[in-house]
Scaffold this motif. Structure first.
Motif, PDB file in Angstrom:
ATOM      1  N   TYR A  63       0.690  -1.368  -0.143  1.00  0.00           N
ATOM      2  CA  TYR A  63      -0.085   0.266   0.105  1.00  0.00           C
ATOM      3  C   TYR A  63       0.825   1.250   0.112  1.00  0.00           C
ATOM      4  O   TYR A  63       1.917   1.283   0.793  1.00  0.00           O
ATOM      5  CB  TYR A  63      -0.953   0.120   1.213  1.00  0.00           C
ATOM      6  CG  TYR A  63      -2.138  -0.642   1.307  1.00  0.00           C
ATOM      7  CD1 TYR A  63      -3.444  -0.070   1.090  1.00  0.00           C
ATOM      8  CD2 TYR A  63      -2.380  -1.989   1.132  1.00  0.00           C
ATOM      9  CE1 TYR A  63      -4.604  -0.698   0.924  1.00  0.00           C
ATOM     10  CE2 TYR A  63      -3.485  -3.012   0.794  1.00  0.00           C
ATOM     11  CZ  TYR A  63      -4.622  -2.008   0.950  1.00  0.00           C
ATOM     12  OH  TYR A  63      -5.877  -2.948   0.812  1.00  0.00           O
ATOM     13  N   GLN A  82       1.541   4.781   1.131  1.00  0.00           N
ATOM     14  CA  GLN A  82       1.295   5.684   2.262  1.00  0.00           C
ATOM     15  C   GLN A  82       1.733   7.130   2.276  1.00  0.00           C
ATOM     16  O   GLN A  82       2.640   7.434   1.612  1.00  0.00           O
ATOM     17  CB  GLN A  82       2.064   5.099   3.390  1.00  0.00           C
ATOM     18  CG  GLN A  82       1.845   3.721   3.702  1.00  0.00           C
ATOM     19  CD  GLN A  82       2.621   3.254   4.979  1.00  0.00           C
ATOM     20  OE1 GLN A  82       3.910   3.294   4.849  1.00  0.00           O
ATOM     21  NE2 GLN A  82       1.993   2.462   6.019  1.00  0.00           N
ATOM     22  N   ILE A 102       0.571   6.291  10.335  1.00  0.00           N
ATOM     23  CA  ILE A 102      -0.009   5.839   9.076  1.00  0.00           C
ATOM     24  C   ILE A 102      -0.487   4.188   9.295  1.00  0.00           C
ATOM     25  O   ILE A 102       0.215   3.566   9.614  1.00  0.00           O
ATOM     26  CB  ILE A 102       0.968   6.132   7.863  1.00  0.00           C
ATOM     27  CG1 ILE A 102       1.585   7.484   8.119  1.00  0.00           C
ATOM     28  CG2 ILE A 102       0.344   5.786   6.632  1.00  0.00           C
ATOM     29  CD1 ILE A 102       2.590   7.417   7.001  1.00  0.00           C
ATOM     30  N   TYR A 132      -1.686   0.349   7.932  1.00  0.00           N
ATOM     31  CA  TYR A 132      -1.270  -0.547   6.908  1.00  0.00           C
ATOM     32  C   TYR A 132       0.162  -0.764   6.489  1.00  0.00           C
ATOM     33  O   TYR A 132       0.766  -0.749   5.433  1.00  0.00           O
ATOM     34  CB  TYR A 132      -2.043  -0.451   5.587  1.00  0.00           C
ATOM     35  CG  TYR A 132      -3.535  -0.746   5.967  1.00  0.00           C
ATOM     36  CD1 TYR A 132      -4.178  -0.865   6.941  1.00  0.00           C
ATOM     37  CD2 TYR A 132      -4.395  -0.301   4.626  1.00  0.00           C
ATOM     38  CE1 TYR A 132      -5.491  -0.975   7.305  1.00  0.00           C
ATOM     39  CE2 TYR A 132      -5.811  -0.429   4.866  1.00  0.00           C
ATOM     40  CZ  TYR A 132      -6.408  -0.767   6.043  1.00  0.00           C
ATOM     41  OH  TYR A 132      -7.685  -1.051   6.261  1.00  0.00           O
ATOM     42  N   ASN A 133       1.094  -0.668   7.600  1.00  0.00           N
ATOM     43  CA  ASN A 133       2.536  -0.840   7.391  1.00  0.00           C
ATOM     44  C   ASN A 133       2.828  -2.367   6.843  1.00  0.00           C
ATOM     45  O   ASN A 133       2.251  -3.304   7.580  1.00  0.00           O
ATOM     46  CB  ASN A 133       3.297  -0.570   8.579  1.00  0.00           C
ATOM     47  CG  ASN A 133       3.177   0.971   9.130  1.00  0.00           C
ATOM     48  OD1 ASN A 133       3.785   1.865   8.237  1.00  0.00           O
ATOM     49  ND2 ASN A 133       2.411   1.432  10.098  1.00  0.00           N
ATOM     50  N   ALA A 141      -3.294   5.221   3.553  1.00  0.00           N
ATOM     51  CA  ALA A 141      -2.706   4.027   2.946  1.00  0.00           C
ATOM     52  C   ALA A 141      -3.595   3.479   1.710  1.00  0.00           C
ATOM     53  O   ALA A 141      -4.809   3.293   1.981  1.00  0.00           O
ATOM     54  CB  ALA A 141      -2.485   2.919   3.860  1.00  0.00           C
ATOM     55  N   ASN A 165       6.330   2.299   3.335  1.00  0.00           N
ATOM     56  CA  ASN A 165       6.104   1.263   2.732  1.00  0.00           C
ATOM     57  C   ASN A 165       6.929   1.398   0.998  1.00  0.00           C
ATOM     58  O   ASN A 165       6.956   2.702   0.772  1.00  0.00           O
ATOM     59  CB  ASN A 165       4.600   0.925   2.312  1.00  0.00           C
ATOM     60  CG  ASN A 165       4.036   0.199   3.391  1.00  0.00           C
ATOM     61  OD1 ASN A 165       4.607  -0.238   4.579  1.00  0.00           O
ATOM     62  ND2 ASN A 165       2.773   0.066   3.316  1.00  0.00           N
TER      63      ASN A 165
END
Length: 449
Positions: free
Chosen positions: A39, A41, A123, A125-126, A155, A401
């Motif tokens: 994703y 970011q 943030i 969805y790492n 994200a 990411n």
């Protein structure tokens, strides 16, 4: 930033505030290579004291803007023939919005020049791969209360949109939050107008890991090299180039460029490529690759509108020997980059697409080339004009990411929000030893300019 400083307080889902019904949109050749990326970011932070009011306005605006950008409220799927697509129906949860507190952190703390480790927890969805969009929202938002403002961490699933579409969405969301009844430029959603070849990929959508509740997960994709060796120690840093520094770089590169001067992008890219190569201490015979993720909206035939929603980028590669790059003037690097970019016309794009479609290869995000400098984002994106109704952002950054040794993100400089100038912020990720050398390179930093 320790985990304890960021406390999650609420989690909701936002759907388009109008009934849309069932929608399906085939992913096309420009989208599919990014399934194995993570994703994308983005982090924007603003000053302000009314956190609850800001959150309410952002959520209400999101419900409105998602009517046009409904794909972001959908999920990844496959049709009966195994072709990837975005699916939306009114039963889906929509966009995930997390609220959090980090009241020990101020906006000034987020303006540090060191990299994204400082604000990783702001943030969502790492380390989440785009394939997980099969069971996870295609857009996740985290709204964090700061000591003196709000951080908006987003994200976005890179398999369904690129940087141009990301900032089109962000500016449209801000437009609604600022009081507009509708957005001025609706997204162009017909992806198959850009490419209508149906490509079936042998990729299995991952199962929904209901057991995981913290938003972190393992990458479901196999390693691209098959060896589980620890990677190099990487470090990120933001280098700020003022207007006068940009002018100096352009002047040096254009000293003998002839009748056609090099652009700001070409000049700055050559400057970065050259000095990263020096910092890496490469041998003269070592190859070094320059990669730019180029917007193809105006390059394809027929042209696509700026409002095209999706991925319409391709990676353009050029390679030379480190010795050759450094033995020549800065003009050499700029000319090499310009030639690669200018030659990537509609014919080259068509050939690339046909070649890929005949033998699809899903790249890992770090497969950009040996001793690579890869440039993403663009100072053309008007990130400091994303005003939700409480002023321009104090800062804009990429998340952690999709970073690897040599990844570079370019943004409008922070000064631009105040002076309307042409400064540029350069986010660079390098191995530790190379970053230390780059930080001491006075010629790269243009010390005294």
């Amino acid at each position: 930033m320790e985990k304890s400083k960021v406390k999650i307080t609420n989690k909701t889902h936002i759907k388009p505030n109008k009934e849309i019904g069932r929608k399906e949109c085939q992913l096309v050749t420009f989208d599919l290579p990014y399934l194995a990326f993570y994703y994308n970011q983005k982090l924007m932070f603003y000053k302000g004291s009314d956190f609850e009011g800001m959150v309410a306005k952002l959520k209400d605006g999101l419900g409105v803007v998602l009517v046009d950008f409904y794909q972001l409220a959908g999920k990844l799927g496959k049709d009966e023939e195994g072709v990837f697509r975005v699916e939306y129906d009114n039963e889906m949860k929509g966009v995930e919005v997390v609220e959090a507190l980090a009241e020990e952190i101020g906006t000034e703390d987020l303006l540090v020049e060191e990299g994204t480790a400082t604000f990783k927890d702001l943030i969502p969805y790492n380390g989440i791969s785009n394939l997980e969009g099969a069971h996870r929202p295609l857009l996740g938002v985290q709204l964090t209360k700061l000591k003196d403002g709000i951080a908006i961490g987003c994200a976005l699933n890179h398999a369904i949109l690129d940087g141009s579409s990301t900032w089109h969405f962000m500016s449209s969301w801000a437009e609604i939050c600022s009081g507009s009844d509708s957005i001025s430029v609706p997204p162009f959603l017909e992806r198959t107008n850009a490419r209508n070849t149906r490509v079936k990929l042998d990729l299995t959508l991952p199962p929904d890991p209901h057991a995981s509740s913290n938003g972190e997960s393992k990458d479901p994709l196999p390693s691209s090299n098959g060896d589980a060796k620890p990677g190099p120690q990487l470090r990120e840093k933001v280098f700020k180039f003022s207007e006068s520094a940009i002018d100096k770089i352009k002047s040096r590169v254009n000293q003998s460029s002839g009748s056609k001067p090099f652009s700001t992008f070409q000049s700055l890219s050559a400057h970065i490529w050259r000095h990263v190569t020096i910092a890496r201490d490469l041998k003269p015979e070592d190859y070094t690759v320059y990669t730019v993720f180029a917007d193809c909206r105006k390059r394809v035939d027929p042209r696509m509108p700026e409002s095209y929603f999706g991925n319409l980028i391709q990676a353009i590669f050029t390679v030379t020997g480190a010795g050759l790059l450094l033995a020549n003037s800065p003009e050499f690097g700029a000319a090499t980059i310009r030639k690669a970019i200018e030659s990537h016309d509609a014919k080259a794009i068509e050939e690339r697409n046909k070649e890929w479609e005949s033998a699809p290869k899903i790249f890992q995000f770090k497969d950009a080339g040996v001793n690579c400098v890869a440039v993403g984002s663009s100072p053309r994106f008007k990130v400091y004009e994303v005003d939700f109704g409480w002023g321009k952002p104090e800062g804009v950054r990429s998340g952690g990411n999709n970073r690897f040794d040599g990844m570079v993100y370019l943004y409008q400089g922070e000064q631009k929000k105040k002076s309307g100038g042409r400064s540029i912020d350069v986010e660079i990720t390098l191995e530790n030893f190379a970053m230390e050398r780059l930080e001491k390179d006075d010629e790269f930093l243009l010390v005294g300019v």
